[in-house]
Design a protein around this motif. Sequence first.
Motif, mmCIF file in Angstrom:
data_model
loop_
_atom_site.group_PDB
_atom_site.id
_atom_site.type_symbol
_atom_site.label_atom_id
_atom_site.label_comp_id
_atom_site.label_asym_id
_atom_site.label_seq_id
_atom_site.Cartn_x
_atom_site.Cartn_y
_atom_site.Cartn_z
ATOM 1 N N TRP A 183 -61.016 -47.753 7.806
ATOM 2 C CA TRP A 183 -61.546 -48.701 6.553
ATOM 3 C C TRP A 183 -62.425 -47.670 5.464
ATOM 4 O O TRP A 183 -62.546 -47.866 4.333
ATOM 5 N N ILE A 184 -63.289 -46.806 5.986
ATOM 6 C CA ILE A 184 -63.973 -45.754 5.149
ATOM 7 C C ILE A 184 -62.798 -45.219 4.176
ATOM 8 O O ILE A 184 -63.197 -44.987 2.996
ATOM 9 N N SER A 185 -61.650 -44.443 4.896
ATOM 10 C CA SER A 185 -60.838 -43.798 4.021
ATOM 11 C C SER A 185 -59.986 -44.828 3.111
ATOM 12 O O SER A 185 -59.743 -44.088 1.967
ATOM 13 N N GLY A 211 -62.191 -44.607 -0.069
ATOM 14 C CA GLY A 211 -61.942 -43.491 -0.868
ATOM 15 C C GLY A 211 -60.550 -43.137 -1.611
ATOM 16 O O GLY A 211 -60.358 -42.976 -2.606
ATOM 17 N N MET A 212 -59.446 -43.714 -0.876
ATOM 18 C CA MET A 212 -58.150 -43.722 -1.570
ATOM 19 C C MET A 212 -58.144 -44.905 -2.736
ATOM 20 O O MET A 212 -57.765 -44.592 -3.833
ATOM 21 N N HIS A 213 -58.872 -45.930 -2.522
ATOM 22 C CA HIS A 213 -58.851 -46.803 -3.605
ATOM 23 C C HIS A 213 -59.788 -46.236 -4.849
ATOM 24 O O HIS A 213 -59.330 -46.373 -5.932
ATOM 25 N N GLY A 225 -68.083 -45.849 3.045
ATOM 26 C CA GLY A 225 -67.187 -45.524 1.958
ATOM 27 C C GLY A 225 -67.567 -45.184 0.606
ATOM 28 O O GLY A 225 -68.945 -44.933 0.504
ATOM 29 N N VAL A 226 -66.915 -45.452 -0.275
ATOM 30 C CA VAL A 226 -67.179 -45.034 -1.574
ATOM 31 C C VAL A 226 -66.507 -46.077 -2.636
ATOM 32 O O VAL A 226 -65.531 -46.913 -2.133
ATOM 33 N N ARG A 227 -67.175 -46.193 -3.796
ATOM 34 C CA ARG A 227 -66.477 -47.015 -4.796
ATOM 35 C C ARG A 227 -66.965 -46.579 -6.017
ATOM 36 O O ARG A 227 -67.561 -45.909 -6.401
ATOM 37 N N VAL A 228 -65.857 -47.032 -7.113
ATOM 38 C CA VAL A 228 -66.092 -46.576 -8.641
ATOM 39 C C VAL A 228 -67.109 -47.653 -8.949
ATOM 40 O O VAL A 228 -66.848 -48.906 -9.365
ATOM 41 N N VAL A 229 -68.262 -47.485 -9.516
ATOM 42 C CA VAL A 229 -69.341 -48.293 -9.835
ATOM 43 C C VAL A 229 -69.176 -48.510 -11.399
ATOM 44 O O VAL A 229 -69.524 -49.641 -12.007
ATOM 45 N N MET A 285 -56.847 -36.062 1.165
ATOM 46 C CA MET A 285 -57.509 -35.710 2.285
ATOM 47 C C MET A 285 -58.106 -37.225 2.824
ATOM 48 O O MET A 285 -58.097 -37.106 4.105
ATOM 49 N N ASN A 286 -58.177 -38.120 2.031
ATOM 50 C CA ASN A 286 -58.405 -39.505 2.452
ATOM 51 C C ASN A 286 -57.132 -39.988 3.528
ATOM 52 O O ASN A 286 -57.350 -40.591 4.659
#
Length: 261
Positions: free
Chosen positions: A6-8, A11-13, A71-75, A242-243
């Motif tokens: 789910w973390i990756s 990242g891909m999203h 994970g990460v997101r575009v804010v 990489m993700n």
Amino acid sequence: MHPSLWISKTGMHAQDKQLSVVANNLANVATVGFKRDRAEFEDLFYQIQRQPGAQSTQDNQIPSGLQIGTGVRVVSTQKVFSTTGFQTTEQPLDVAINGRGFFQILLPDGTIAYSRNGQFHLNSDGDVVNGNGLPLEPGITVPRDATNFTVGEDGTVTIQTPGNVQPQQLGQITLVDFVNPGGLQAVGSNLFLATGASGDPVEGTPGQDGLGFLKQYTLESSNVSVVEEMVNMITTQRAYEMNSKVIATADQMLQFVNQNV
């Protein structure tokens, strides 16, 4: 399920959105007055499994703890209002802003939009309009018998008519500025709308109070750097790969557990 899947996925999203931003920048590399976007990322919340600073004994503290991110997101996307260059044309209605400020464009519903695109035209009534036929505000109407159309650096518009030695002043092109141009809402067609984040528009004369001055026979180029966007595209592609490799590795680990435990 393994949390790294789910973390990756996040990242891909996020990289997928970043690639969309890069694609839009590159698509508008030749758009007059276009300002490039920059995607901003932020990490998501953390699972605190061991609190940093907690007491390990009565006299000692845990120095760093154990925190697992999710994970990460575009804010957000941020408009970059830098100026990279101008191009000289042979059209008297091409006007560029050298510095801060926006032209005012009157929308059909009576509201005002803002633009850096100074590629103007005349409609059948002689009104100065943008490429979509929307009039410049304050309005400028050029008579049919005008033989020369001049825009001064301070926005003063004058024409020459047959039989008159002295030029005739038609009006004044004014500019507006915002305390936070990055808070403007892009609505397409080279137009922006004011928002609560941009602040209220402050109107003024070109060349005064921090506003840029006008240059006739000139258009402002897009500030998209093709080389920079290509580098962003390559790094985005690698991050996406990489993700995906993390997902493949997590899948292999789960496969190993299924087959050997």
